[in-house]
Write an enzyme that holds these catalytic residues in place. Structure first.
Site, PDB file in Angstrom:
ATOM      1  N   PHE A  87      15.404 -15.411  -2.908  1.00  0.00           N
ATOM      2  CA  PHE A  87      14.013 -15.947  -3.429  1.00  0.00           C
ATOM      3  C   PHE A  87      13.483 -14.523  -3.766  1.00  0.00           C
ATOM      4  O   PHE A  87      13.145 -13.824  -2.647  1.00  0.00           O
ATOM      5  CB  PHE A  87      13.697 -16.789  -2.590  1.00  0.00           C
ATOM      6  CG  PHE A  87      12.304 -17.037  -3.382  1.00  0.00           C
ATOM      7  CD1 PHE A  87      12.105 -18.324  -4.509  1.00  0.00           C
ATOM      8  CD2 PHE A  87      10.804 -16.561  -3.145  1.00  0.00           C
ATOM      9  CE1 PHE A  87      11.163 -18.743  -4.909  1.00  0.00           C
ATOM     10  CE2 PHE A  87       9.891 -17.005  -4.151  1.00  0.00           C
ATOM     11  CZ  PHE A  87       9.945 -17.943  -4.857  1.00  0.00           C
ATOM     12  N   ASP A 140      14.103  -5.886  -0.585  1.00  0.00           N
ATOM     13  CA  ASP A 140      12.787  -6.730  -0.975  1.00  0.00           C
ATOM     14  C   ASP A 140      12.051  -7.196   0.559  1.00  0.00           C
ATOM     15  O   ASP A 140      12.644  -8.084   0.999  1.00  0.00           O
ATOM     16  CB  ASP A 140      13.034  -8.154  -1.842  1.00  0.00           C
ATOM     17  CG  ASP A 140      11.909  -9.179  -2.056  1.00  0.00           C
ATOM     18  OD1 ASP A 140      10.927  -8.874  -1.450  1.00  0.00           O
ATOM     19  OD2 ASP A 140      12.165  -9.942  -2.893  1.00  0.00           O
ATOM     20  N   LYS A 161       2.654  -9.801  -0.407  1.00  0.00           N
ATOM     21  CA  LYS A 161       1.894 -10.703   0.819  1.00  0.00           C
ATOM     22  C   LYS A 161       1.154 -10.054   1.857  1.00  0.00           C
ATOM     23  O   LYS A 161       0.071  -9.678   1.469  1.00  0.00           O
ATOM     24  CB  LYS A 161       3.321 -11.200   1.341  1.00  0.00           C
ATOM     25  CG  LYS A 161       4.138 -11.926   0.680  1.00  0.00           C
ATOM     26  CD  LYS A 161       4.817 -13.047   1.391  1.00  0.00           C
ATOM     27  CE  LYS A 161       5.849 -14.009   0.583  1.00  0.00           C
ATOM     28  NZ  LYS A 161       5.370 -15.613   0.069  1.00  0.00           N
TER      29      LYS A 161
HETATM   30  C1  LIG Z   1      11.261 -12.221  -0.382  1.00  0.00           C
HETATM   31  C2  LIG Z   1      10.226 -12.716  -1.597  1.00  0.00           C
HETATM   32  N1  LIG Z   1      10.212 -11.776  -2.791  1.00  0.00           N
HETATM   33  C3  LIG Z   1       9.148 -12.205  -3.647  1.00  0.00           C
HETATM   34  C4  LIG Z   1       8.438 -13.365  -3.460  1.00  0.00           C
HETATM   35  C5  LIG Z   1       7.712 -13.402  -4.666  1.00  0.00           C
HETATM   36  O1  LIG Z   1       6.153 -12.950  -4.187  1.00  0.00           O
HETATM   37  P1  LIG Z   1       4.870 -13.862  -4.937  1.00  0.00           P
HETATM   38  O2  LIG Z   1       4.752 -15.297  -4.622  1.00  0.00           O
HETATM   39  O3  LIG Z   1       3.755 -13.125  -4.533  1.00  0.00           O
HETATM   40  O4  LIG Z   1       5.150 -13.495  -6.408  1.00  0.00           O
HETATM   41  C6  LIG Z   1       8.468 -14.000  -2.271  1.00  0.00           C
HETATM   42  C7  LIG Z   1       7.697 -14.917  -2.225  1.00  0.00           C
HETATM   43  O5  LIG Z   1       7.825 -16.032  -1.317  1.00  0.00           O
HETATM   44  C8  LIG Z   1       9.349 -13.590  -1.361  1.00  0.00           C
HETATM   45  O6  LIG Z   1       9.419 -14.282  -0.191  1.00  0.00           O
END
Ligand SMILES: Cc1ncc(COP(=O)(O)O)c(C=O)c1O
Length: 400
Positions: free
Chosen positions: A141, A226, A255
Site C-alpha cells: 500500500f 516507503d 504521516k
Molecule cells: C506505507 C504507506 N505509503 C503511502 C501511504 C499514502 O499516504 P497518504 O494517505 O498520505 O497519501 C500510506 C497511507 O496509509 C502508507 O501507509
C-alpha cells in the site's frame, strides 16, 4: 437523535468518502484520547494510521505551529523562506542523507520517488528512454493516485481506475529469489515498505531486507523504502530499516512528519539521486511551506532525543508480550514491531470489523484490515496504564 447520529447521517448523505468508518464522531482530542460529539471518551489505538505518533495536539507541535502562524504561513515557490533550508538540512541529517524534496501527502511523495527513480535511471544509469522498470511487492500500500493503484494488488484499490500506468513488476513480498529474478538491466528501483502496514502489519522474513540491499547495490538499482507508516519512531527506532542495519538509497516519509497537525511528506536521498532534478521539473505549491517546515522541524527535534523511539521500543515489547499471551485462544497470530501490531483473530470469534465495533463500544478505537485482522498503533505518548486498559478491553471484547 444524538449529535453523533445526526452528524453521521449528514456525512453519509453528503460525502463520497468511502472508508467504512466506525460509527463514532470525534469532536476533540488530547494525547492518546479522543472525545466524541456526545462527550464520550475513547483511547485512540489507531493514531491516524501512524500520523499521530506524538499524540493528539502535542503541545510542542501546537506551539511551533502557532508561532509560525504569527510569522508567515505560505510563500510563492519563486522565493526562499527562512524555515526551508533548516528543514532540509535537519531532515537530511536525521536520515543520514544529503537532499530533501518536500511534498504534502504520502502518495505525492511516493509519486515523487517514482519520478526520481525513473529520471535517475535515464540520466545516470543509462536505461533506454521509456523502458525504466520499478519492482514492487504484492499486498503493498503506497497510496491512491492512478500510478500508485496501477501497481496495487488490492482489487478494491484498483478496480475501475484503469488504464493503468506501465513500468512496474510485482513480486511476492519477502521472497528474495523472486525479486532477484525480476531485477534486470532496465530496473531502476525496488520500492518496498519495510513492514507492510495496510496489509496487516506484515514483517518480512529475517534477512530479506539486508538481502534486498545487497541485491540492489550489486545491480545498480535504487532501494526505495516507503517508511511513511513504519518510520519516525513507530517501531522503536527512527526507521524500521534500522532494525535490519539497512540504509536505503531513498526514504519516502509522510504521516507523522507533520505531527498530525499539517500534511508534510518528503523524499530524502543522496545528491547523486535527488540532484537529477533541475529547477522547475518537479514541485508543489504547498510542498515545504513555512508552516509545514516549522511543524516538521519540531518533529525532527523530538525524534533527535530518541525518547519517542525508546518509548515505542519499551511499550512495544510490553504490547507484544501481552498480545503473545492471548495467542492460541481467540488470537491466531500477532505480528509487528514496537507500538505497532497486526492481530489475526480466529474467524469463529467474528470479523475484524465486528471486533473493532465491540472495542469502540468499550471505549477503544482500532481498525480492521482484511477479514479477521485488526491493527493496533497507539500514539507513542500512550501511558503503560492506558495501554494495559486498552488491552483489557480487547480481552473482554474477545470474550474474556
Ligand atoms: C506505507 C504507506 N505509503 C503511502 C501511504 C499514502 O499516504 P497518504 O494517505 O498520505 O497519501 C500510506 C497511507 O496509509 C502508507 O501507509
Amino acid at each position: 437523535m444524538s449529535t453523533s447520529e445526526r452528524l453521521i447521517a449528514a456525512s453519509e448523505a453528503r460525502s463520497a468518502h468511502n472508508y467504512h468508518p466506525l460509527p463514532v464522531v470525534i469532536a476533540s482530542a488530547e494525547g492518546a484520547w479522543v472525545t466524541d460529539a456526545d462527550g464520550r471518551r475513547y483511547l485512540d489505538m489507531l493514531a491516524g494510521y501512524s500520523a499521530l505518533n506524538f499524540g493528539h495536539r502535542n503541545q510542542r507541535l501546537i506551539d511551533a505551529a502557532k508561532a509560525q502562524l504569527d510569522r508567515v504561513t505560505l510563500t510563492s515557490r519563486a522565493f526562499h523562506h527562512d524555515r526551508f533550508g533548516e528543514f532540509c538540512e535537519q531532515l537530511a541529517e536525521l536520515c543520514g542523507m544529503e537532499m530533501v524534496l518536500p511534498m504534502n501527502t504520502g502518495a505525492e511523495a511516493v509519486e515523487t520517488a517514482v519520478k526520481t527513480a525513473r529520471k535517475w535511471g535515464y540520466r545516470v544509469k543509462g536505461v533506454p528512454d521509456g523502458r525504466a522498470k520499478i519492482v514492487v511487492a504484492d499486498n503493498n500500500f503506497h497510496g491512491r493516485t492512478t500510478t500508485i493503484v496501477s501497481f496495487s494488488t488490492d482489487p478494491e484499490a484498483r478496480a475501475d481506475f484503469g488504464p493503468y500506468t506501465p513500468g512496474f513488476e510485482i513480486v511476492p513480498y519477502g521472497d528474495l529469489a523472486a525479486l532477484e529474478a525480476a531485477v534486470d538491466e532496465e530496473t531502476v528501483a525496488v520500492l518496498l515498505e519495510p513492514i507492510q502496514g495496510e496489509a496487516g502489519v506484515l514483517v518480512p522474513p529475517a534477512g530479506y531486507l539486508p538481502g534486498v540491499r545487497e541485491l540492489t547495490h550489486s545491480r545498480n538499482v535504487l532501494m526505495i523504502a516507503d517508511e511513511i507508516q513504519s518510520g519516525l519512531g513507530r517501531t522503536g527506532a527512527t526507521f524500521a530499516l534500522e532494525h535490519e542495519g539497512v540504509q536505503p538509497d531513498m526514504y519516502v516519509l509522510g504521516k507523522a512528519l507533520g505531527g498530525g497537525v499539517v500534511p508534510v511528506s518528503a523524499v530524502v536521498s543522496s545528491r547523486d539521486v535527488l540532484g537529477v532534478y533541475r529547477p522547475g521539473e518537479h514541485g508543489s505549491t504547498f510542498g515545504g511551506n513555512p508552516l509545514a517546515c516549522a511543524v516538521a522541524l519540531e518533529v525532527i527535534a523530538m525524534l533527535r532525543t530518541g525518547e519517542f523511539q525508546q518509548r515505542a521500543k519499551e511499550l512495544g515489547e510490553h504490547l507484544h508480550h501481552e498480545l503473545g499471551v492471548l495467542t492460541g485462544g481467540a488470537v491466531r497470530e500477532v505480528r509487528g514491531r514496537g507500538l505497532w501490531a497486526g492481530v489475526d483473530i480466529d474467524p469463529a470469534h467474528g470479523s475484524g470489523r465486528e471486533l473493532s465495533e465491540k472495542l469502540m463500544e468499550r471505549g477503544v478505537l482500532v481498525k480492521d484490515t482484511h477479514g479477521s485482522t485488526i491493527r493496533i498503533a497507539p500514539p507513542l505518548v500512550v501511558t503503560k496504564e492506558d495501554l494495559d486498559w486498552g488491552l483489557e478491553q480487547l480481552v473482554d471484547a474477545l470474550g474474556g
